[in-house]
Design an enzyme around this catalytic site. Sequence first.
Site, mmCIF file in Angstrom:
data_model
loop_
_atom_site.group_PDB
_atom_site.id
_atom_site.type_symbol
_atom_site.label_atom_id
_atom_site.label_comp_id
_atom_site.label_asym_id
_atom_site.label_seq_id
_atom_site.Cartn_x
_atom_site.Cartn_y
_atom_site.Cartn_z
ATOM 1 N N LYS A 1 -29.304 14.506 44.353
ATOM 2 C CA LYS A 1 -30.151 13.312 44.319
ATOM 3 C C LYS A 1 -31.073 13.322 45.532
ATOM 4 C CE LYS A 1 -31.419 9.817 41.942
ATOM 5 N NZ LYS A 1 -32.020 10.077 40.620
ATOM 6 N N SER B 1 -33.851 10.328 35.417
ATOM 7 C CA SER B 1 -33.063 9.278 36.061
ATOM 8 C C SER B 1 -33.064 8.026 35.182
ATOM 9 C CB SER B 1 -33.575 9.002 37.478
ATOM 10 O OG SER B 1 -32.506 8.565 38.307
#
Length: 585
Positions: A189, A385
């Site tokens: 991430k 995402s």
Amino acid sequence: MKQFFKFTIASALGLIIGTILLVLIGSIIVSSGNSDKISLSENHVLKLNLSGSIQDRKEKVPFDISEITGQNINIIGLNEVLRNIKKAKNDDFILGILLDVGQISSGYASLEEIRNALIDFKKSGKFITTYSEIYTQKAYYLASVANYICMYPEGGLDLKGINSTVTFFTNALKKMGIEPQVIRHGKFKSAVEPFMLNEMSDENRKQIEIYMGSLWNTYTQNIALNRGVSSNRLNEIINNFELKTPKDAVKLGLIDSLFYDDQFRKHLVYLSHEDTYEDIKFINLSRYDNVKSENAREKFKKDKITIIYAQGEIVSGTGSETVIGSERISKAIRNAREDEKVKAIVLRVNSPGGSALASDVIWREMVLAKDTKPVVVSMGDVAASGGYYIACASDKIYASPNTITGSIGVFGLLWSFEELFSEKLGLTFDQVKTNKFADLGSTNRPLTDQEYDLIQEGVVDVYNTFTSKVASGRKMHQIDVDNIGQGRVWSGANAIEINLIDEFGGLAEAIKGAAEMAGLEDYRLTELPLQKDPIQQFIESLEENIQSSWLKHQLGDQYKYYKTLHNLKNIKGIQARMPLQFIID
């Protein structure tokens, strides 16, 4: 006397501004009135000007704002481009397409959809020709499908490969006394790395190398198919910098002809079978959009497939045409679900993500819709995402090999301005609170260890919710989703191998797939959310476009840094999104 002149000048300015507004509104009304369908009775060449910024669907603003700002703000709707290329293919009065790729601004997946539509157009036997002084890398990707690629003799072909540069703000923030407090889950991430590191992490570098390599392979392979040069040879040409002059581009088979403007006009005369350039009749995209198609009676068909456009970052609230508001998109999905004439839904997603909460609100409506009728997702340039969160519950997902997707991960980002306030500005704070965590998230101090752990628990909980919903929607085990998740970004070409998408294809293929799932052969297309009245949209867009145009003009290439910092204000709560600055050149 001084006051007299002051009021006189103010009145005069008010009169001038009022007159200008009246003229603008009048022009808008006239433009709106000119949207009636027209018919062609003579042969035309379709001028397809793609020099500008391509969005999935543009706002309904009939007046050219660039005439007011003095800056070129050419927004092009991908849906309009695809619709009219398809129409032109079967239009007996369209001889061919003059493709103006200019300074095109688009993601590679959108380019792929236009490119495929142009390839399909060529099946009609009609010509596509293109001419430019300079072909950028993205422009050439489209131009490469043309029958004739022409360039100015002193122009240039800019092929050099793609790159992705990440700007790190860590040292700058430290100098200002600002401490970012990052809480994330997932080693890939990378959205928060620019605020906590000074260079890419090994994991981030690895994932960027993989998906950029995938994008570039697709790029070179497709050009190789159209230009008769292998992808290996194309890479060799680029790496050895063999494209030094326009003549080199012709010699290497990448450009067909070098023409001055007058020579290119003669080329068009030849293709159009006319006597002079003045005899050629051109029609541009916006006007051709009003030409009746062979499916003019489509609007009377009973059964519908509804396309819902979700483009931009995901936030709670209403949003706009370029910001996915959970209320606005949820309402659109709900309206399509409850409309008995709508037999299938296609959600077009072009989003780097955003609020995890807002994404979940939209996800719920997708689940409800799927229980009543086929729901298909068409991914654009980016559906990652939060963008993947809202897509995963669908029956089927279509994406381009060039789509950026995945990034299944979440993070939280808070700020401490303690050093800035106390050491640099001399500010101190005192407070009274009724409960222990009443000032949680306050910017005048950093998080305590206990507060950090509490937020980390929340981030992990949201991540587990995210992966469980992906597992349910994609019929996978949650552990397998975690293995390909943890914030890792994938290209569409890689995503199909790990079950994140089902098939390659653009919006057209998604619509066709939805029709098959619904058992439809005869249907019409509708679009949601409904767009605002053009005059209202113009007034709202005017301020935004003038401001952004002025900033872009003043800041130039540095505008992207301003935009990154400006977007930080939208980070509220736990986020499921890609980096704020995601640029592939």
